[in-house]
Write a protein that holds these residues in place. Structure first.
Motif, PDB file in Angstrom:
ATOM      1  N   GLU A  27       0.642  -0.992  -0.018  1.00  0.00           N
ATOM      2  CA  GLU A  27      -0.459   0.241   0.142  1.00  0.00           C
ATOM      3  C   GLU A  27       0.829   1.478  -0.113  1.00  0.00           C
ATOM      4  OE1 GLU A  27      -3.674  -0.068  -0.348  1.00  0.00           O
ATOM      5  OE2 GLU A  27      -3.198  -1.819  -0.458  1.00  0.00           O
TER       6      GLU A  27
ATOM      7  N   ASP B  39       3.156   4.185  -1.275  1.00  0.00           N
ATOM      8  CA  ASP B  39       2.912   4.197  -2.593  1.00  0.00           C
ATOM      9  C   ASP B  39       4.121   5.444  -3.154  1.00  0.00           C
ATOM     10  OD1 ASP B  39       0.517   4.033  -4.272  1.00  0.00           O
ATOM     11  OD2 ASP B  39      -0.663   4.888  -2.722  1.00  0.00           O
ATOM     12  N   LEU B  40       5.044   6.208  -1.925  1.00  0.00           N
ATOM     13  CA  LEU B  40       6.185   7.223  -2.135  1.00  0.00           C
ATOM     14  C   LEU B  40       6.930   6.968  -1.059  1.00  0.00           C
ATOM     15  CD1 LEU B  40       5.749   9.723  -0.790  1.00  0.00           C
ATOM     16  CD2 LEU B  40       3.968   9.483  -1.877  1.00  0.00           C
TER      17      LEU B  40
ATOM     18  N   ASP C   9       9.330   9.327   1.433  1.00  0.00           N
ATOM     19  CA  ASP C   9       9.064  10.812   1.663  1.00  0.00           C
ATOM     20  C   ASP C   9      10.275  10.825   2.643  1.00  0.00           C
ATOM     21  OD1 ASP C   9       8.704  13.928   2.682  1.00  0.00           O
ATOM     22  OD2 ASP C   9       7.689  13.282   4.549  1.00  0.00           O
TER      23      ASP C   9
ATOM     24  N   SER D 134       6.940   6.209   5.357  1.00  0.00           N
ATOM     25  CA  SER D 134       6.043   5.660   4.043  1.00  0.00           C
ATOM     26  C   SER D 134       4.795   5.485   3.794  1.00  0.00           C
ATOM     27  CB  SER D 134       6.230   4.495   4.276  1.00  0.00           C
ATOM     28  OG  SER D 134       4.802   3.583   5.329  1.00  0.00           O
TER      29      SER D 134
ATOM     30  N   ASP E 296       1.147   6.616   1.150  1.00  0.00           N
ATOM     31  CA  ASP E 296       0.490   7.112   0.469  1.00  0.00           C
ATOM     32  C   ASP E 296       0.459   8.146  -0.798  1.00  0.00           C
ATOM     33  OD1 ASP E 296      -1.267   8.867   1.155  1.00  0.00           O
ATOM     34  OD2 ASP E 296      -2.940   6.891   1.929  1.00  0.00           O
ATOM     35  N   LYS E 297      -0.323   7.741  -1.606  1.00  0.00           N
ATOM     36  CA  LYS E 297      -0.344   9.178  -2.916  1.00  0.00           C
ATOM     37  C   LYS E 297      -0.861  10.787  -2.552  1.00  0.00           C
ATOM     38  CE  LYS E 297      -4.652   7.655  -4.507  1.00  0.00           C
ATOM     39  NZ  LYS E 297      -5.808   7.519  -5.758  1.00  0.00           N
ATOM     40  N   ASP E 298      -1.599  10.234  -0.826  1.00  0.00           N
ATOM     41  CA  ASP E 298      -2.336  11.493  -0.339  1.00  0.00           C
ATOM     42  C   ASP E 298      -1.470  12.227   0.341  1.00  0.00           C
ATOM     43  OD1 ASP E 298      -5.208  11.423  -2.023  1.00  0.00           O
ATOM     44  OD2 ASP E 298      -5.053   9.796  -0.918  1.00  0.00           O
ATOM     45  N   ALA E 299      -0.432  11.527   0.639  1.00  0.00           N
ATOM     46  CA  ALA E 299       0.695  11.969   1.687  1.00  0.00           C
ATOM     47  C   ALA E 299       0.428  11.736   3.203  1.00  0.00           C
ATOM     48  CB  ALA E 299       1.331  13.422   1.943  1.00  0.00           C
TER      49      ALA E 299
END
Length: 108
Positions: A37, A39-40, A42, A58, A60-63
């Motif tokens: 799960e 996505d990016l 930080d 770690s 998700d796409k919504d930060a």
């Protein structure tokens, strides 16, 4: 005498001394078994008066930070300390009051 330029240069020197350690810690993260799960990643630096902490989160796409709540301990999610509370600026005991006065003025 303390100046902003001297303080910045001292922080840079402290980070340069730790660059090999930081590179190794980042390489370690390439081996993680990341939760599906995520996505990016930080990377965040927390710079205090005389120390620096570098973290990886770690997301998700919504930060939003992602956490794995399963039972597989090999799956990574959450945060990871890259460099934790590394002293980047040594303040001599006899200059402590002068430093904090400088720091408070520069902070404003």
């Amino acid at each position: 005498m303390f100046t902003v330029e001297n303080h910045i240069n001292s922080l840079k020197e402290g980070l340069q001394q730790l660059s090999a350690t930081l590179i190794e810690r980042i390489k370690e993260t390439c081996k993680f078994n990341y939760y599906k799960e995520i996505d990016l990643l930080d990377y965040t630096a927390f710079v205090q008066a005389s120390e620096i902490t570098l973290m990886m989160y770690s997301m998700d796409k919504d930060a939003n930070e992602v956490f794995y709540e399963g039972n597989d301990s090999s799956i990574f999610s959450g945060s990871y300390d890259l460099l934790d509370e590394i002293e980047s600026y040594s303040i001599p005991d006899d200059k402590e009051d002068e430093f904090w006065e400088f720091y408070e003025k520069a902070d404003q």
